[in-house]
Design an enzyme around this catalytic site. Structure first.
Site, mmCIF file in Angstrom:
data_model
loop_
_atom_site.group_PDB
_atom_site.id
_atom_site.type_symbol
_atom_site.label_atom_id
_atom_site.label_comp_id
_atom_site.label_asym_id
_atom_site.label_seq_id
_atom_site.Cartn_x
_atom_site.Cartn_y
_atom_site.Cartn_z
ATOM 1 N N MET A 1 0.548 -2.121 -1.350
ATOM 2 C CA MET A 1 0.057 -1.145 -2.332
ATOM 3 C C MET A 1 0.150 0.256 -1.745
ATOM 4 S SD MET A 1 -3.271 -1.515 -4.703
ATOM 5 C CE MET A 1 -4.592 -1.371 -3.528
ATOM 6 N N CYS A 2 0.548 1.213 -2.569
ATOM 7 C CA CYS A 2 0.538 2.631 -2.208
ATOM 8 C C CYS A 2 0.132 3.398 -3.454
ATOM 9 C CB CYS A 2 1.920 3.110 -1.783
ATOM 10 S SG CYS A 2 2.527 2.360 -0.262
ATOM 11 N N GLY A 3 -0.201 4.653 -3.277
ATOM 12 C CA GLY A 3 -0.504 5.496 -4.429
ATOM 13 C C GLY A 3 0.503 6.629 -4.512
ATOM 14 N N ARG A 32 -5.614 3.411 -2.624
ATOM 15 C CA ARG A 32 -4.398 2.581 -2.663
ATOM 16 C C ARG A 32 -3.574 2.725 -1.387
ATOM 17 N NH1 ARG A 32 -2.631 0.772 -7.830
ATOM 18 N NH2 ARG A 32 -0.558 0.554 -6.909
#
Lengths: 298, 238
Positions: A1-3, A32
């Site tokens: 997960m990343c933002g 995130r």
């Protein structure tokens, strides 16, 4: 997960508000991606013949003035220095190739984060809130900005592995997702002479697009080629000196939401990152479709 | 709870919980343990927060006054939850009974794995709407995205607009009704003629959703039942 987040301010008079509006979007997405973060911001271009060179070193007490003085003495080029701890901008008339050659001789070798007439890039390991505070993201001004909060899943946590990744001048991208064929892409591109800085999958996507652009494809065509060749999950947010572009993979596996008003285009992985924006309740809010190219001019 | 305000509305007591002043956990705790059947609760300033009104098991009405995030009203039992805005991923996931109504659009996986009850999305739902549904009824006023009703086992999906690619892929016994265009059907999904029971089902669900459309304008999509057992003639379809 990343933002991921992106903000494009439509009215020039409001561009001094860019950082103030973007900061809560960015820090909200720290949930995130808490391990590292980065941001690209596009300001007023420097005069023809000059370029902005963004440099990074791990040492937060680094003596940038000494380096700038040595740069001036050794290259004979002009330089105007702006520095915050381990990040510096050299505005200079030196050619990018000559800058790279000079940097390679430095010890320690500063990492060249970006080259262009309007782009600045900040990225480092650490919590996004701390990085934003250190580099003063709240005070940034400019026409548009894209940013990333990283939760590493496929390669090391390091400043160089943080996003954005750049290609050429005034071009960068951030990525939420994971590619399943980055090494295949990388081997193909290395045979064609492309150089990589990391083993990160996003860099493979970035170099692939860079290669297509270098082949003369406009960005939209390069992205269509990327749809065919990139295998895996991606929401990509791409910025150039005068545009911001958003695409998602064929399965739309990674999220994105867009809120557009007469004053701004705001993009984030999740709506809660946009909830504070003025006028967002009456904005045109939509979820981008898979393999559609969404572009906005700055 | 200091930030609760009470007001009289239509002879019914309404409790207002403000997400700006209360955590999601405090709001859900209130909805789980401190409401009686028949209560009406409003959640103000949802601001895209996730997990609001999750795991309810009471005969209550909950109104979420704005756009909300992921997993809203997941695992719902008996409660009637209305979102006055749009929602992120997986609204009404694993709903057991009661109803969830989204006045705006819903992102991916709306009503995923739902066992019962009713989920209404007045706008568009995104991809994977009704994925693995197990008895829930879903009515979408607009369109649905790709791979909706994937491996849907039981229940009904009504789409008043269009359906994206691979609708009803690997469908079991759930039935899909689509009024607009179907981009493509997934493996083992096929169009079938509308029968009397279909008319009755559509009339009932459209009525519950408050959508005034003629059941005759819908097509029925159901399983061809060719993938239930391994068959080497269809091995490319699995």
């Amino acid at each position: 997960m990343c933002g991921i987040v992106g903000l494009l301010i439509k009215k020039p008079a409001q561009r001094k508000e860019l950082g103030r509006l973007l900061l809560p979007m960015f820090t909200c997405m720290a949930d995130r991606g808490p391990d590292s973060a980065g941001l690209a911001v596009y300001g007023t271009p420097v005069a023809q013949g000059l370029r902005r060179f963004n440099l990074f070193v791990p040492d937060r007490q680094f003596n940038w003035k000494k380096l700038a003085d040595r740069f001036r003495d050794q290259t004979g080029a002009t330089v105007e220095l702006t520095a915050v701890e381990n990040h510096a901008v050299f505005v200079s008339d030196v050619a990018p190739g000559a800058m790279r050659a000079w940097l390679a001789e430095c010890d320690p070798t500063p990492h060249l984060l970006s080259v262009g007439r309007s782009i600045d890039i900040y990225k480092d390991e650490g919590h996004p809130t701390e990085i934003a505070k250190r580099y003063g993201f709240a005070e940034l001004s400019g026409s548009h900005s894209i940013a990333h909060t990283r939760m590493a899943t496929e390669s090391a946590v390091s400043p160089a592995h943080a996003h954005p990744f750049t290609a050429g001048e005034d071009f960068c991208l951030v990525h939420n997702g994971s590619l399943s064929n980055p090494y295949q892409l990388r081997r193909m591109l290395e045979r064609r002479g492309m150089r990589f800085e990391t083993d990160n999958d996003t860099e493979a996507a970035c170099r692939f697009i860079e290669w297509r652009l270098a082949q003369g494809e406009p960005l939209n065509a390069a992205l269509h080629t990327a749809f065919a060749e990139l295998d895996g999950f991606y929401t990509l947010l791409i910025a150039t000196g005068d545009s911001m572009t958003l695409v998602r993979d064929a399965f739309a596996c990674k999220p994105a939401v867009v809120a557009e008003t007469d004053e701004y285009v705001a993009i984030a992985s999740e709506f809660r990152s946009l909830a504070h924006l003025p006028g967002v309740k009456s904005a045109n809010i939509f979820e981008p479709l898979p393999e559609e190219i969404y572009s906005w001019q700055a | 709870m200091a930030s609760l305000t009470r007001s009289r509305e239509k002879q019914q007591q309404v409790v207002r919980l403000d997400q700006e002043k209360l955590s999601v956990r405090e709001i859900n705790e209130y909805l789980h343990h401190r409401v009686r059947d028949g209560a009406r609760v409003e959640i103000a300033n949802p601001d895209g927060q996730h997990n609001l009104a999750v795991g309810l098991d009471a005969d209550i009405d909950v109104d979420i006054l704005g756009h909300a995030g992921y997993y809203i009203a997941g695992m719902n039992k008996r409660a009637r939850v209305t979102i006055h805005g749009s929602v992120g991923w997986s609204v009404g996931e694993n709903i057991m009974s009661g109803s969830v109504r989204v006045k705006g659009n819903a992102s991916e996986c709306a009503a995923a794995s739902g066992h019962g009850g009713l989920v209404v999305v007045e706008g568009d739902a995104s991809s994977r709407c009704g994925i693995s549904m197990k008895g829930v009824d879903i009515v979408v006023g607009g369109s649905v995205g790709h791979v909706s009703a994937f491996m849907a086992q039981a229940g009904t999906l009504v789409v008043c607009g269009d359906a994206g690619p691979a609708l009803g892929d690997s469908l079991y016994e759930a039935v899909i009704y689509v009024r607009g265009k179907v981009h493509s059907l997934g493996a083992d999904a096929r169009e079938e003629a509308l029968g009397k029971t279909d008319h009755a089902k559509l009339t009932d669900l459209l009525g519950k959703a408050g959508i005034d459309l003629n059941p005759k304008d819908f097509k029925r999509i159901a399983s061809a039942r060719k993938l239930y057992h391994w068959n080497s003639d269809h091995q490319d379809d699995y």
